[in-house]
Design an enzyme around this catalytic site. Structure first.
Site, short mmCIF file in Angstrom:
data_model
loop_
_atom_site.label_atom_id
_atom_site.label_comp_id
_atom_site.label_asym_id
_atom_site.label_seq_id
_atom_site.Cartn_x
_atom_site.Cartn_y
_atom_site.Cartn_z
N LEU A 48 -1.29 -5.32 5.13
CA LEU A 48 -0.37 -5.85 4.13
C LEU A 48 1.02 -5.93 4.74
O LEU A 48 1.28 -5.33 5.80
CB LEU A 48 -0.34 -4.96 2.89
CG LEU A 48 -1.64 -4.86 2.09
CD1 LEU A 48 -1.50 -3.79 1.01
CD2 LEU A 48 -2.00 -6.21 1.47
N ALA A 49 1.92 -6.63 4.07
CA ALA A 49 3.27 -6.74 4.61
C ALA A 49 3.88 -5.36 4.85
O ALA A 49 4.56 -5.14 5.85
CB ALA A 49 4.15 -7.57 3.67
N GLU A 50 3.66 -4.43 3.91
CA GLU A 50 4.21 -3.08 4.07
C GLU A 50 3.24 -2.03 3.54
O GLU A 50 2.58 -2.24 2.51
CB GLU A 50 5.53 -2.92 3.30
CG GLU A 50 6.63 -3.87 3.72
CD GLU A 50 7.29 -3.52 5.03
OE1 GLU A 50 7.04 -2.40 5.55
OE2 GLU A 50 8.06 -4.35 5.54
N THR A 51 3.21 -0.90 4.23
CA THR A 51 2.58 0.33 3.73
C THR A 51 3.66 1.40 3.70
O THR A 51 4.37 1.61 4.68
CB THR A 51 1.43 0.78 4.64
OG1 THR A 51 0.39 -0.21 4.62
CG2 THR A 51 0.86 2.11 4.17
N ALA B 62 0.85 -1.19 0.00
CA ALA B 62 0.00 0.00 0.00
C ALA B 62 0.88 1.24 0.00
O ALA B 62 1.95 1.25 0.62
CB ALA B 62 -0.92 0.01 1.21
#
Length: 261
Positions: A44-47, A22
Site C-alpha cells: 500500500l502507499a503507506e504502512t 495499513a
C-alpha cells in the site's frame, strides 16, 4: 511472532474510496528491516507502525520502499484504529514523530490532524518536470521541503492531466503536487510520487501542509474545503492556524487480521 494488522480507507466515509493505509500496533519497536519488509508485503502507499509512549504514541510510516518523515492519511487511519478499535478514552491523541508532535482530534466521526505548515518558495521547474507534464497550463511552480507544487489553471486540467511517470521519477524530490482552484470546493489537487514507489497517491494529507497555506493566502481565507482528484478520490476540511494546519477527514475500516512473522 503474531502482530495485529488493520487496513483503513482514510479521507472518505465509504469503502473503496479515499486512501487505504495499513496499521500495525506494536508494544515495542521491531527492527527497521522488518518494518520495511511488512510495508513492502502490504504493498500500500503507506504502512504505519506505532507504540505507546509517555504522552501518547510514537509513530513511523513506510512506503513499500522507504521510510517517510510525514504521512497524513496513515496518521488519520492510525487514529481511527486507536479511537474505534483499541478503545482509547478521550478525543485527543498525541503522536511523536520525525516531524515533531502531531495531534488528532475526534469530533463524532470526523478526525482532524494538526500538522506543521510546510515552508515553500517559488522555484524554477527542473527540466524533467517541464518534460514530464504533457498537458495543463502551468501558472506557478513552488518547492517545499520535500515536494514540488505545480499550480494549473483549472480543476478540469488537474483531472485530465497527462504526464510521463518515468520522466517525473527522475526529479530529486519526494513527489509532485498538482493543484488548481476547485469548482465546488476551494481547491483540488493530485499527488505523484514515483520516486517513493507510488505513481499516484489517492489522498495525500501531508501535501496539504503546502496546499493549505498557499490557497489560504491566494483566496484570503483560512478555512477551506478540498478534494483530491485521484480515481478513488477524497474530501478534506482544511484550516490554517498560524504555523499549523488542521486537516479533517473521515475513515472506514476495511480489514482486520493478524500477521504471521
Amino acid at each position: 511472532m503474531k502482530l495485529p494488522l488493520y487496513q483503513v480507507d482514510a479521507f472518505t466515509n465509504q469503502i473503496f474510496a479515499g486512501n487505504p493505509a495499513a496499521i500495525v500496533p506494536l508494544n515495542e519497536w521491531i527492527s527497521d528491516e522488518l518494518m520495511v519488509n511488512i510495508a513492502a508485503e502490504n504493498n500500500l502507499a503507506e504502512t504505519a507502525f506505532y507504540v505507546p509512549s509517555e504522552n501518547g504514541f510514537d509513530i513511523r510510516w513506510f512506503t513499500p520502499s522507504v521510510e517517510v518523515d510525514l504521512c497524513g492519511h496513515a496518521t488519520l487511519a492510525t487514529a481511527f484504529v486507536i479511537f474505534n478499535i483499541q478503545g482509547y478514552e478521550g478525543d485527543l491523541i498525541r503522536f511523536n514523530s520525525r516531524s515533531g508532535e502531531l495531534t488528532v482530534t475526534r469530533n463524532e466521526d470526523w478526525l482532524t490532524l494538526n500538522f506543521p505548515v510546510d515552508s515553500y518558495h517559488i522555484a524554477v521547474p527542473p527540466p524533467a518536470l517541464v518534460e514530464g507534464l504533457k498537458s495543463g497550463t502551468v501558472q506557478e511552480v513552488y518547492k517545499g521541503k520535500t515536494d514540488y507544487m505545480v499550480v494549473l489553471d483549472s480543476e478540469a486540467e488537474v483531472r485530465d492531466l497527462e504526464m510521463d511517470i518515468i520522466i517525473l521519477s527522475t526529479i530529486p524530490a519526494r513527489g509532485i503536487i498538482v493543484t488548481a482552484p476547485g469548482e465546488d470546493v476551494d481547491f483540488v489537487s493530485r499527488f505523484f510520487a514515483p520516486q517513493s514507489g507510488i505513481d499516484e497517491d489517492p489522498v495525500t494529507g501531508s501535501a496539504h501542509t503546502t496546499l493549505i497555506p498557499y490557497w489560504a493566502e491566494k483566496l484570503s481565507k483560512t478555512t477551506l474545503t478540498a478534494k483530491q482528484l485521484s480515481k478513488r478520490g477524497g474530501f478534506l476540511q482544511c484550516e490554517l492556524v498560524n504555523d499549523r494546519v488542521n486537516i479533517g477527514g473521515q475513515g472506514r475500516l476495511y480489514l482486520q487480521g493478524e500477521l504471521e512473522i
